[in-house]
Design a protein around this motif. Sequence first.
Motif, mmCIF file in Angstrom:
data_model
loop_
_atom_site.group_PDB
_atom_site.id
_atom_site.type_symbol
_atom_site.label_atom_id
_atom_site.label_comp_id
_atom_site.label_asym_id
_atom_site.label_seq_id
_atom_site.Cartn_x
_atom_site.Cartn_y
_atom_site.Cartn_z
ATOM 1 N N ARG A 225 -13.831 -7.555 -10.497
ATOM 2 C CA ARG A 225 -13.923 -7.355 -9.043
ATOM 3 C C ARG A 225 -12.563 -7.632 -8.402
ATOM 4 O O ARG A 225 -12.468 -8.242 -7.346
ATOM 5 N N LYS A 226 -11.526 -7.128 -9.041
ATOM 6 C CA LYS A 226 -10.165 -7.492 -8.643
ATOM 7 C C LYS A 226 -9.245 -6.289 -8.488
ATOM 8 O O LYS A 226 -8.408 -6.260 -7.581
ATOM 9 N N TYR A 227 -9.398 -5.286 -9.374
ATOM 10 C CA TYR A 227 -8.456 -4.168 -9.401
ATOM 11 C C TYR A 227 -9.046 -2.937 -8.711
ATOM 12 O O TYR A 227 -10.203 -2.584 -8.934
ATOM 13 N N VAL A 228 -8.227 -2.278 -7.883
ATOM 14 C CA VAL A 228 -8.704 -1.087 -7.172
ATOM 15 C C VAL A 228 -8.835 0.086 -8.150
ATOM 16 O O VAL A 228 -7.995 0.269 -9.033
ATOM 17 N N GLU A 229 -9.902 0.863 -7.982
ATOM 18 C CA GLU A 229 -10.125 1.974 -8.906
ATOM 19 C C GLU A 229 -10.164 3.330 -8.205
ATOM 20 O O GLU A 229 -9.201 4.078 -8.230
ATOM 21 N N GLU A 230 -11.276 3.672 -7.569
ATOM 22 C CA GLU A 230 -11.318 4.956 -6.884
ATOM 23 C C GLU A 230 -12.232 4.881 -5.671
ATOM 24 O O GLU A 230 -12.997 3.931 -5.498
ATOM 25 N N VAL A 231 -12.129 5.901 -4.825
ATOM 26 C CA VAL A 231 -12.965 6.006 -3.636
ATOM 27 C C VAL A 231 -14.226 6.774 -4.021
ATOM 28 O O VAL A 231 -14.283 7.427 -5.066
ATOM 29 N N GLY A 232 -15.252 6.708 -3.185
ATOM 30 C CA GLY A 232 -16.538 7.318 -3.523
ATOM 31 C C GLY A 232 -16.466 8.761 -3.965
ATOM 32 O O GLY A 232 -17.152 9.162 -4.901
ATOM 33 N N THR A 233 -15.628 9.580 -3.311
ATOM 34 C CA THR A 233 -15.556 10.999 -3.663
ATOM 35 C C THR A 233 -14.151 11.417 -4.081
ATOM 36 O O THR A 233 -13.871 12.615 -4.178
ATOM 37 N N ARG A 277 -3.121 -0.958 -13.428
ATOM 38 C CA ARG A 277 -4.041 -1.741 -12.602
ATOM 39 C C ARG A 277 -3.281 -2.360 -11.427
ATOM 40 O O ARG A 277 -2.219 -2.958 -11.613
ATOM 41 N N LEU A 278 -3.851 -2.244 -10.251
ATOM 42 C CA LEU A 278 -3.286 -2.824 -9.039
ATOM 43 C C LEU A 278 -4.348 -3.705 -8.407
ATOM 44 O O LEU A 278 -5.444 -3.223 -8.082
ATOM 45 N N SER A 279 -4.052 -4.978 -8.239
ATOM 46 C CA SER A 279 -5.051 -5.881 -7.678
ATOM 47 C C SER A 279 -5.172 -5.663 -6.178
ATOM 48 O O SER A 279 -4.203 -5.312 -5.499
ATOM 49 N N VAL A 280 -6.373 -5.876 -5.668
ATOM 50 C CA VAL A 280 -6.600 -5.715 -4.232
ATOM 51 C C VAL A 280 -5.787 -6.740 -3.454
ATOM 52 O O VAL A 280 -5.333 -6.468 -2.325
ATOM 53 N N ASP A 281 -5.549 -7.919 -4.032
ATOM 54 C CA ASP A 281 -4.738 -8.930 -3.351
ATOM 55 C C ASP A 281 -3.292 -8.448 -3.187
ATOM 56 O O ASP A 281 -2.692 -8.610 -2.119
ATOM 57 N N ASP A 282 -2.741 -7.845 -4.249
ATOM 58 C CA ASP A 282 -1.379 -7.321 -4.159
ATOM 59 C C ASP A 282 -1.317 -6.148 -3.187
ATOM 60 O O ASP A 282 -0.320 -5.961 -2.477
ATOM 61 N N LEU A 283 -2.387 -5.346 -3.161
ATOM 62 C CA LEU A 283 -2.447 -4.209 -2.245
ATOM 63 C C LEU A 283 -2.430 -4.685 -0.792
ATOM 64 O O LEU A 283 -1.648 -4.185 0.033
ATOM 65 N N MET A 284 -3.266 -5.655 -0.471
ATOM 66 C CA MET A 284 -3.334 -6.156 0.898
ATOM 67 C C MET A 284 -2.033 -6.877 1.278
ATOM 68 O O MET A 284 -1.564 -6.779 2.423
ATOM 69 N N HIS A 288 0.564 -6.071 4.430
ATOM 70 C CA HIS A 288 1.031 -7.019 5.448
ATOM 71 C C HIS A 288 2.552 -7.173 5.468
ATOM 72 O O HIS A 288 3.137 -7.417 6.535
ATOM 73 N N ASP A 289 3.196 -7.031 4.294
ATOM 74 C CA ASP A 289 4.658 -7.223 4.302
ATOM 75 C C ASP A 289 5.429 -5.928 4.550
ATOM 76 O O ASP A 289 6.669 -5.915 4.539
ATOM 77 N N GLY A 290 4.695 -4.838 4.754
ATOM 78 C CA GLY A 290 5.347 -3.588 5.139
ATOM 79 C C GLY A 290 5.767 -2.688 3.997
ATOM 80 O O GLY A 290 6.327 -1.614 4.218
ATOM 81 N N THR A 291 5.501 -3.100 2.755
ATOM 82 C CA THR A 291 5.896 -2.255 1.621
ATOM 83 C C THR A 291 4.853 -1.192 1.269
ATOM 84 O O THR A 291 5.130 -0.273 0.509
ATOM 85 N N LEU A 292 3.627 -1.331 1.818
ATOM 86 C CA LEU A 292 2.599 -0.302 1.618
ATOM 87 C C LEU A 292 2.875 0.825 2.609
ATOM 88 O O LEU A 292 2.577 0.718 3.798
ATOM 89 N N GLU A 293 3.478 1.890 2.111
ATOM 90 C CA GLU A 293 3.998 2.945 2.994
ATOM 91 C C GLU A 293 3.001 4.060 3.262
ATOM 92 O O GLU A 293 2.914 4.570 4.379
ATOM 93 N N GLU A 294 2.248 4.462 2.231
ATOM 94 C CA GLU A 294 1.252 5.520 2.401
ATOM 95 C C GLU A 294 0.106 5.298 1.427
ATOM 96 O O GLU A 294 0.305 4.749 0.337
ATOM 97 N N VAL A 295 -1.085 5.739 1.818
ATOM 98 C CA VAL A 295 -2.260 5.716 0.945
ATOM 99 C C VAL A 295 -2.976 7.042 1.134
ATOM 100 O O VAL A 295 -3.142 7.505 2.270
ATOM 101 N N PHE A 296 -3.391 7.662 0.029
ATOM 102 C CA PHE A 296 -4.097 8.939 0.157
ATOM 103 C C PHE A 296 -5.075 9.128 -0.998
ATOM 104 O O PHE A 296 -4.809 8.751 -2.138
#
Length: 354
Positions: A225-233, A277-284, A288-296
């Motif tokens: 319950r830690k690593y992001v995987e995929e969206v519903g569709t 694998r990318l943890s949701v904690d690292d993603l969030m 917050h620190d501005g390095t998350l530039e785009e998500v799609f």
Amino acid sequence: MEIRFEERKQLKEKPDQKHLGFGKYMTDYMFIMDWDKDQGWHDARIVPQGPIELDPACVTLHYAQETFEGLKAYRTAEGKIQLFRPEMNARRMINSNARLCMPAFPEDMFVEAVRALVKQEADWVPSEPDTSLYIRPFMFATEAALGVHMASSYKFMIICCPVGAYYATGLDPVKILVEDELVRAVKGGTGFTKCGGNYAGSILGQVKAEKMGYAQVLWLDGEHRKYVEEVGTMNIMFKIAGEIYTAPIEGTVLPGVTRDSMIHLLRDWGYKVNETRLSVDDLMKAGHDGTLEEVFGTGTAAVISPVGELRYKDDVVVINDAKTGKLTQKLYDTLTGIQWGKIEDPYGWTQVVE
């Protein structure tokens, strides 16, 4: 493959191309082919689209032995009709079927069946901007006998419907809720397959998200319950500090055709794509620190869907001021440009239906 044709007595009235929505209007015909253990695949036919008769004891109704695919046909400005990488859908269905103990539907037959039905339904391929003909191949057990086992008979079918944008908001960024209680898939399960059970099990999370004002669910791995995987569709990608991150194909994530195509484009453009694998904690934290530039998100139905907001528990981050990012837009323009024949296809991904 010899395909029998049964003509429809009266053709349907075609819908307004400017108001198609998604999945609402079925075309005139459908493809059907049967399999049994004695004859194998036989009796390929294109017949009027309509109800199918099933025995109440049909094992699919009780044990969900079924798989499906999704692809599109596009009309170019010159009026040609083309498919996009249908062989990849065929191969994925073979893998899905193997996991569910269903007979393989051969790749060449799959592509031939799709091409034959699209050719028959050429008048249904819309020409309005951002419209296409959605193609739904699917396969299910037809044996009537209670008891969990590999069935003795199956049916492969294809239906089609003209569609507009999957999301009513089009390419506007959507809001995504990270699900931290329910899980979608675990290693050793069916997460990599395109089977109905995966989607049925995700609906509760979707309902929860919608009640909270979010369009989709971002699933975490089922073990930690830690690593992001995929969206519903959709598969999903993150641009962090100039690099792209997306979940690896390790048995819990659907190997998306659009995902694979995006990775090809990104690497050709010089981006480092990390299938890791990318943890949701690292993603969030990146949010917050501005390095998350785009998500799609990426998928056949929506092509690409920019994400403007992520919520994990009580933590919320807004991505790129909730605006569509430059890379997201470039990916959308390039891939749809290839699909609709507006730009050159250097990869040989498209097939003209003649």
